[in-house]
Structures are given as structure tokens and as C-alpha cells.
Write an enzyme that holds these catalytic residues in place. Sequence first.
Site, mmCIF file in Angstrom:
data_model
loop_
_atom_site.group_PDB
_atom_site.id
_atom_site.type_symbol
_atom_site.label_atom_id
_atom_site.label_comp_id
_atom_site.label_asym_id
_atom_site.label_seq_id
_atom_site.Cartn_x
_atom_site.Cartn_y
_atom_site.Cartn_z
ATOM 1 N N LYS A 13 -17.484 22.786 3.862
ATOM 2 C CA LYS A 13 -18.572 22.637 2.229
ATOM 3 C C LYS A 13 -19.750 22.873 3.315
ATOM 4 C CE LYS A 13 -21.324 18.541 3.388
ATOM 5 N NZ LYS A 13 -22.202 18.602 4.408
ATOM 6 N N ASP A 142 -19.241 12.467 0.709
ATOM 7 C CA ASP A 142 -18.388 14.134 0.703
ATOM 8 C C ASP A 142 -17.336 14.472 0.329
ATOM 9 O OD1 ASP A 142 -21.135 15.096 1.650
ATOM 10 O OD2 ASP A 142 -20.296 15.196 3.274
#
Length: 293
Positions: A13, A142
Site C-alpha cells: 500500500k 495497517d
Amino acid sequence: MKSTALRVSAPAKVNLALEVTGFLPDGYHALDTVFAWLELADELELEPAPATRLQIESGTEGGLEVPEGEGNLVLQAARALEQEVGRELPTLLRLRRRIPAGAGLGGGSADAAAALLGLIRLHRLPLGPRELLPLAARLGSDVAFGLMGGACRGRGRGERLQPLPPPPDMPVVLLFPGYGLPTREVYRAWDGLPPAYRHPGAGSARRVSGALREGRLPPSALGNDLEAGAEALVPELAELRRAMEEAGCRAARLCGSGSALFGLVEGADPDAVARRLRGRGDVLVTRFRRQGR
Ligand code: C5P
């Protein structure tokens, strides 16, 4: 023999926006961030086995050391899920790594999320991604996003997620300077800055969310408060960011807490941009991954 292995992708990401908005009761920093998945991904294969074991196949991704034993987030995810369901889930987990560690690309978190999803499928557990969110958030900031994917706005530690339309299809150039940065040290450096220097990314989460809803991603919308901390720690990162813009990126920003940088490329040949950056670190051309889970 027919293979019973199950494959789950664990995409990297970037944070298109990252603002530090305060402190949480546990001492963590409160964030308002926008995550987006990349095509660059680790891959996890799972198959039933007599006991749970992790095999890591590393390539040339580099970065900080990744523990192979119980310290690895994949095994921690497996243990946490076993606790949750109250029984062992004996599995051979084979991880093929492509995401550099300590780069801010969320590799470890992505692997942990892939492990959770793979384990519920392999062992046919009556749980869905949504039910795994609290467990994921406990594993790492995350990991929850890794269960959802695509693009999301994240608040809290980044685990309170709101899906967004994915970014427009465009090349993304990644520059990995060859060393990883520990997240904790970047936050500590950020804490030590005078308040006036702490928010280079101010307003970015709202700007990026609004633009994605309109199907756009103007380079000027991007921002990341943690650049101030990371660049105080490693001044070279500011220079690399400028080098990426000079090489043809429309905007270059730090990935999460670094050390990698990402640049958006529009109206230029991404491979030519990448060639101009050779010698500055490992350069990779990827794209946004527009499909969520
Ligand atoms: O989430 P992760 O385990 O990668 O975080 C590593 C360290 O970074 C934490 O122990 C904490 O010191 C710091 N951190 C923080 N606020 C966040 C995320 C991380 O202070 N939102």
C-alpha cells in the site's frame, strides 16, 4: 498428488494522504489517512499440515530483517486467529516476498491480513473479513486495511476504515533507498519537531478523499505529515523526493513512515522516469491495484 494449496495475494500500500491529528489514549498517534493498494504484492500459499509453520522465500526485495519465527506477523496472525476460534489451525504458510521491509509499503501488515483471510478459507471458518477487523487492528496498524484493500480512508491508528473509489489507473514509480526505517523512530523524530514543522500534509486526507470520489487524483492533493519526521531523521529523503520530481514524477511522497518514496507519472514514460532514477536506489514501476478484496 493434487495440490490443496490456497493462494492469497498480499498487495503493498501507499498512503496518498497521511495526517497526524493527535494522540490516542494508548500513546499511539491518531491518523487521518488514505490508503491505496499497489499491484506490487507478496504472495502467501497455505496448505493443511501437521503443525503450523512459516516458510519464507525472499527475493531481492531488501529492507529491514524480517523474522522467520514466532516474531513474524504472519505467525502472530495465525496464533491470534487460533485464540479467537479456540482451536489449532495447523497450516503450512509459504510466503513469497516481493515488498521491501521497513519501506512504509505495509508488507508485514499485508502478509498478516492475507494469512487471516487464507486461514478462514482453508479451514472453512464461519468468519468474514468484517468480523476479523478488530483482531487485525490488534496485530498492527495497517492490517485492517489489508483485509479490505482497494482504497480506504483510515482514522484512529488507521483501522477505522471507510472505503473510497480506487485511484485512476496510472503508473506509480517506487524508489527504495536500500535501507528500511523503523516506524517508531520516525514517529519519535516527528514528536521532536517544532509544531510549525509537523504538518506538511495538512488537509491532504480531505483533498484526496474528495478527488477520488470525483474519479481524480491531482498530484497536488497528496501529502504526508510523516515526511517531516522521516526527513529530520534522514535528510537524504528530501533530496530523493526532489530527484523523483526532476526525473518526471508529477508528485513524489514518502510511503507511510518511509523509507520508500512513490511518484505519480502522468503523460510521461514511467520506464524512462525509472531509468533516470537508477543509482539512487532500487526503482520499480507498478500501478494502483484498483480491485479490492
Ligand atoms: O503499527 P506498528 O507496530 O508498525 O508501529 C510501530 C511503532 O510506531 C509503535 O510502537 C509506535 O511507537 C509508533 N506508532 C505510533 N502511532 C501510530 C503507529 C505507530 O506512534 N499510529
